[in-house]
Design a protein around this motif. Structure first.
Motif, PDB file in Angstrom:
ATOM      1  N   THR A 151       0.931  -1.150  -0.151  1.00 53.34           N
ATOM      2  CA  THR A 151      -0.024  -0.059   0.263  1.00 53.34           C
ATOM      3  C   THR A 151       1.049   1.050  -0.062  1.00 53.34           C
ATOM      4  N   GLU A 152       0.718   2.144  -0.966  1.00 52.51           N
ATOM      5  CA  GLU A 152       1.770   2.920  -1.350  1.00 52.51           C
ATOM      6  C   GLU A 152       1.429   4.041  -0.114  1.00 52.51           C
ATOM      7  N   GLU A 153       0.550   4.690   0.405  1.00 46.91           N
ATOM      8  CA  GLU A 153       0.541   5.453   1.594  1.00 46.91           C
ATOM      9  C   GLU A 153       0.949   5.055   2.709  1.00 46.91           C
ATOM     10  N   LEU A 154       0.654   3.728   3.114  1.00 50.49           N
ATOM     11  CA  LEU A 154       1.364   3.036   4.190  1.00 50.49           C
ATOM     12  C   LEU A 154       2.838   3.052   3.922  1.00 50.49           C
ATOM     13  N   ASN A 155       3.425   2.420   2.929  1.00 49.81           N
ATOM     14  CA  ASN A 155       4.600   2.270   2.995  1.00 49.81           C
ATOM     15  C   ASN A 155       5.452   3.577   2.733  1.00 49.81           C
ATOM     16  N   PHE A 156       4.944   4.717   2.472  1.00 50.16           N
ATOM     17  CA  PHE A 156       5.495   6.001   2.391  1.00 50.16           C
ATOM     18  C   PHE A 156       5.908   6.304   3.820  1.00 50.16           C
ATOM     19  N   ILE A 157       5.328   5.931   4.887  1.00 44.42           N
ATOM     20  CA  ILE A 157       5.667   6.406   6.199  1.00 44.42           C
ATOM     21  C   ILE A 157       6.328   5.461   6.975  1.00 44.42           C
ATOM     22  N   LEU A 158       6.625   4.262   6.384  1.00 42.27           N
ATOM     23  CA  LEU A 158       7.542   3.278   7.226  1.00 42.27           C
ATOM     24  C   LEU A 158       8.913   3.646   7.287  1.00 42.27           C
ATOM     25  N   PRO A 159       9.720   4.489   6.602  1.00 38.42           N
ATOM     26  CA  PRO A 159      10.811   4.894   6.963  1.00 38.42           C
ATOM     27  C   PRO A 159      10.898   5.837   8.192  1.00 38.42           C
ATOM     28  N   ALA A 160      10.047   6.749   8.260  1.00 33.72           N
ATOM     29  CA  ALA A 160       9.831   7.538   9.256  1.00 33.72           C
ATOM     30  C   ALA A 160       9.166   7.047  10.548  1.00 33.72           C
ATOM     31  N   LEU A 161       8.588   5.986  10.513  1.00 33.32           N
ATOM     32  CA  LEU A 161       8.370   4.853  11.968  1.00 33.32           C
ATOM     33  C   LEU A 161       9.499   4.363  12.118  1.00 33.32           C
ATOM     34  N   ARG A 162      10.421   3.998  11.369  1.00 29.49           N
ATOM     35  CA  ARG A 162      11.807   3.219  11.593  1.00 29.49           C
ATOM     36  C   ARG A 162      12.499   4.444  12.261  1.00 29.49           C
ATOM     37  N   GLU A 163      12.403   5.558  11.686  1.00 34.85           N
ATOM     38  CA  GLU A 163      13.377   6.634  12.117  1.00 34.85           C
ATOM     39  C   GLU A 163      12.900   7.034  13.642  1.00 34.85           C
ATOM     40  N   ARG A 164      11.681   6.935  13.907  1.00 37.15           N
ATOM     41  CA  ARG A 164      11.237   7.502  15.287  1.00 37.15           C
ATOM     42  C   ARG A 164      11.396   6.348  16.198  1.00 37.15           C
ATOM     43  N   LYS A 165      11.852   5.267  15.810  1.00 36.78           N
ATOM     44  CA  LYS A 165      12.365   3.909  16.498  1.00 36.78           C
ATOM     45  C   LYS A 165      10.888   3.410  17.280  1.00 36.78           C
ATOM     46  N   ALA A 166       9.781   3.452  16.612  1.00 40.00           N
ATOM     47  CA  ALA A 166       8.652   2.655  16.853  1.00 40.00           C
ATOM     48  C   ALA A 166       8.626   1.142  16.377  1.00 40.00           C
ATOM     49  N   THR A 167       8.032   0.628  17.199  1.00 40.91           N
ATOM     50  CA  THR A 167       7.895  -0.868  16.970  1.00 40.91           C
ATOM     51  C   THR A 167       6.827  -1.137  16.103  1.00 40.91           C
ATOM     52  N   ILE A 168       7.276  -1.981  15.018  1.00 42.21           N
ATOM     53  CA  ILE A 168       6.154  -2.171  13.760  1.00 42.21           C
ATOM     54  C   ILE A 168       5.852  -3.386  13.863  1.00 42.21           C
ATOM     55  N   ILE A 169       4.306  -3.828  13.848  1.00 47.11           N
ATOM     56  CA  ILE A 169       3.815  -5.125  13.758  1.00 47.11           C
ATOM     57  C   ILE A 169       2.863  -5.103  12.340  1.00 47.11           C
ATOM     58  N   ALA A 170       3.238  -6.029  11.565  1.00 56.51           N
ATOM     59  CA  ALA A 170       2.458  -6.210  10.114  1.00 56.51           C
ATOM     60  C   ALA A 170       1.526  -7.068  10.134  1.00 56.51           C
ATOM     61  N   PHE A 171       0.262  -6.814   9.481  1.00 56.24           N
ATOM     62  CA  PHE A 171      -0.764  -7.887   9.088  1.00 56.24           C
ATOM     63  C   PHE A 171      -0.755  -7.663   7.512  1.00 56.24           C
ATOM     64  N   THR A 172      -0.216  -8.738   7.038  1.00 56.09           N
ATOM     65  CA  THR A 172      -0.270  -8.861   5.510  1.00 56.09           C
ATOM     66  C   THR A 172      -0.132 -10.203   4.956  1.00 56.09           C
ATOM     67  N   GLY A 173      -0.691 -10.479   3.898  1.00 57.45           N
ATOM     68  CA  GLY A 173      -0.446 -11.571   3.528  1.00 57.45           C
ATOM     69  C   GLY A 173       0.701 -11.888   2.319  1.00 57.45           C
ATOM     70  N   ASN A 174       1.228 -11.015   2.306  1.00 63.10           N
ATOM     71  CA  ASN A 174       2.635 -10.838   1.704  1.00 63.10           C
ATOM     72  C   ASN A 174       3.963 -10.732   2.362  1.00 63.10           C
ATOM     73  N   PRO A 175       4.518 -12.081   2.834  1.00 60.76           N
ATOM     74  CA  PRO A 175       5.796 -11.954   3.475  1.00 60.76           C
ATOM     75  C   PRO A 175       7.147 -11.396   2.845  1.00 60.76           C
ATOM     76  N   ARG A 176       7.143 -11.422   1.809  1.00 58.98           N
ATOM     77  CA  ARG A 176       8.229 -10.439   1.030  1.00 58.98           C
ATOM     78  C   ARG A 176       7.790  -9.176   0.476  1.00 58.98           C
ATOM     79  N   SER A 177       6.871  -8.649   0.982  1.00 59.17           N
ATOM     80  CA  SER A 177       6.620  -7.292   0.897  1.00 59.17           C
ATOM     81  C   SER A 177       7.298  -6.008   1.284  1.00 59.17           C
ATOM     82  N   TYR A 178       7.327  -4.837   1.106  1.00 60.28           N
ATOM     83  CA  TYR A 178       8.085  -3.997   1.555  1.00 60.28           C
ATOM     84  C   TYR A 178       7.497  -3.929   3.052  1.00 60.28           C
ATOM     85  N   LEU A 179       6.369  -3.711   3.431  1.00 55.54           N
ATOM     86  CA  LEU A 179       5.768  -3.745   4.766  1.00 55.54           C
ATOM     87  C   LEU A 179       6.402  -4.772   5.585  1.00 55.54           C
ATOM     88  N   ALA A 180       6.298  -6.110   5.042  1.00 55.33           N
ATOM     89  CA  ALA A 180       6.792  -7.064   6.001  1.00 55.33           C
ATOM     90  C   ALA A 180       8.370  -7.063   6.353  1.00 55.33           C
TER      91      ALA A 180
END
Length: 323
Positions: free
Chosen positions: A104-133
């Motif tokens: 999902t474009e809008e979600l993946n766009f903010i992932l680097p910022a979430l990582r930069e803020r050192k937040a813990t990320i849990i993903a619900f997805t059906g694609n384990p090889r995706s950018y989100l995963a």
């Protein structure tokens, strides 16, 4: 009738498809689920749920379930997050991201910022090889074989799977926290359970000028006037110190009439029922209702620690509250 039968069969088939999606997901559940629960349990901040479109709507429900079961949670729209709302995220937070494809474009766009803020990320997805995963700390597999939609397009089975996964996390977390039904009631004060577990007699009783009371020296005529004016079909009787010593009901009045004797000038102390049942204002309203039903009475006097009447509660008031 044939058309109805066909529609019913189709409805059953769709429900079974969605049920199968949950069943198959449960069979794949592994230690990642336990890790996700522990991360949420150890979270020093808040749980943030984010998703786009139908996944976002499911995310809002998951956030609401978490909040009502003892875990501080909010929903963060990924598009709004990219335009300033990311300020709500801190390194103490855990962010749950929902995306069927993981792309999902809008979600993946903010992932680097979430990582930069050192937040813990849990993903619900059906694609384990995706950018989100690949950018998540824990991945929960919510994949499905096919949507219930005949074109495999409309999010149906996939959103059902995400919803069920969110419920599983929330309830497991609730149990880990030993979250009680009393605590649940505090987050649902207007619901039926909330009323049953939090509302007390003192919150619903009539008091002050509406309280039917006479002294022991009052006549039966006085009693009748008090009962009539206050409209409870009953009057309490108090001694010189204001303590409740008895009660007189419309049933007592009928029995006096049946005796055929003159009684209007008799004193209240002579005709009252002594030592009546009473309740404390601190008693739960639900328990009071059960007491009224058990003894098949319609009202109870409410007394303080000195046994002085401070109110009266009627069964109709309790039933009207939905207890």
């Amino acid at each position: 009738m044939k058309e109805h039968a066909t529609t019913v069969r189709e409805g059953k088939s769709i429900l079974l498809q969605e049920a199968d999606a949950i069943r198959l997901m449960s069979e794949r559940l592994d230690e990642n689920f336990s890790r996700a629960v522990e991360l949420m349990l150890d979270c020093a901040g808040k749980i943030i749920i984010s998703g786009m479109g139908k996944s976002g709507i499911i995310g809002q429900k998951i956030a609401a379930t978490l909040s009502s079961t003892g875990t501080t949670a909010i929903f963060l729209h990924p598009a709004e997050a990219a335009h300033g709302d990311l300020g709500v995220v801190s390194e103490r937070d855990t962010v749950i991201c929902l995306s069927k494809s993981g792309m999902t474009e809008e979600l993946n766009f903010i992932l680097p910022a979430l990582r930069e803020r050192k937040a813990t990320i849990i993903a619900f997805t059906g694609n384990p090889r995706s950018y989100l995963a690949m950018n998540a700390d824990v991945v929960l597999d919510t994949g499905i074989d096919q949507e219930a939609c005949p074109y495999d397009l409309a999010p149906t089975s996939s959103t059902t799977a995400m919803l069920a996964m969110g419920d599983a996390l929330a309830i497991c977390l609730m149990k880990k926290k030993n979250f009680t039904d009393q605590e649940f009631a505090l987050t649902h004060p207007k619901g039926s359970l909330g009323k049953q577990l939090t509302m007390r007699v003192g919150d619903v009783m009539a008091r002050g000028e509406t309280l039917p009371l006479v002294s022991e020296e009052a006549t039966v005529s006085d009693l009748i006037l008090e009962m009539t004016s206050k409209r409870y079909g009953v009057s309490g009787v108090v001694d010189a110190e204001g303590r409740l010593t008895g009660i007189f009901t419309d049933g007592d009045l009928r029995r006096l009439v049946q005796t055929g004797e003159s009684f209007l000038d008799k004193q209240a102390a002579e005709v009252m029922t002594p030592n009546p049942k009473t309740v404390s204002p601190d008693l739960l309203a639900k328990a009071c209702l059960e007491l009224l039903e058990t003894h098949r009475i319609t009202q109870l006097m409410v007394c303080d620690e000195e046994h002085c009447p401070v109110g009266i509660v009627h069964i109709h008031d309790l039933v009207t509250l939905g207890l």
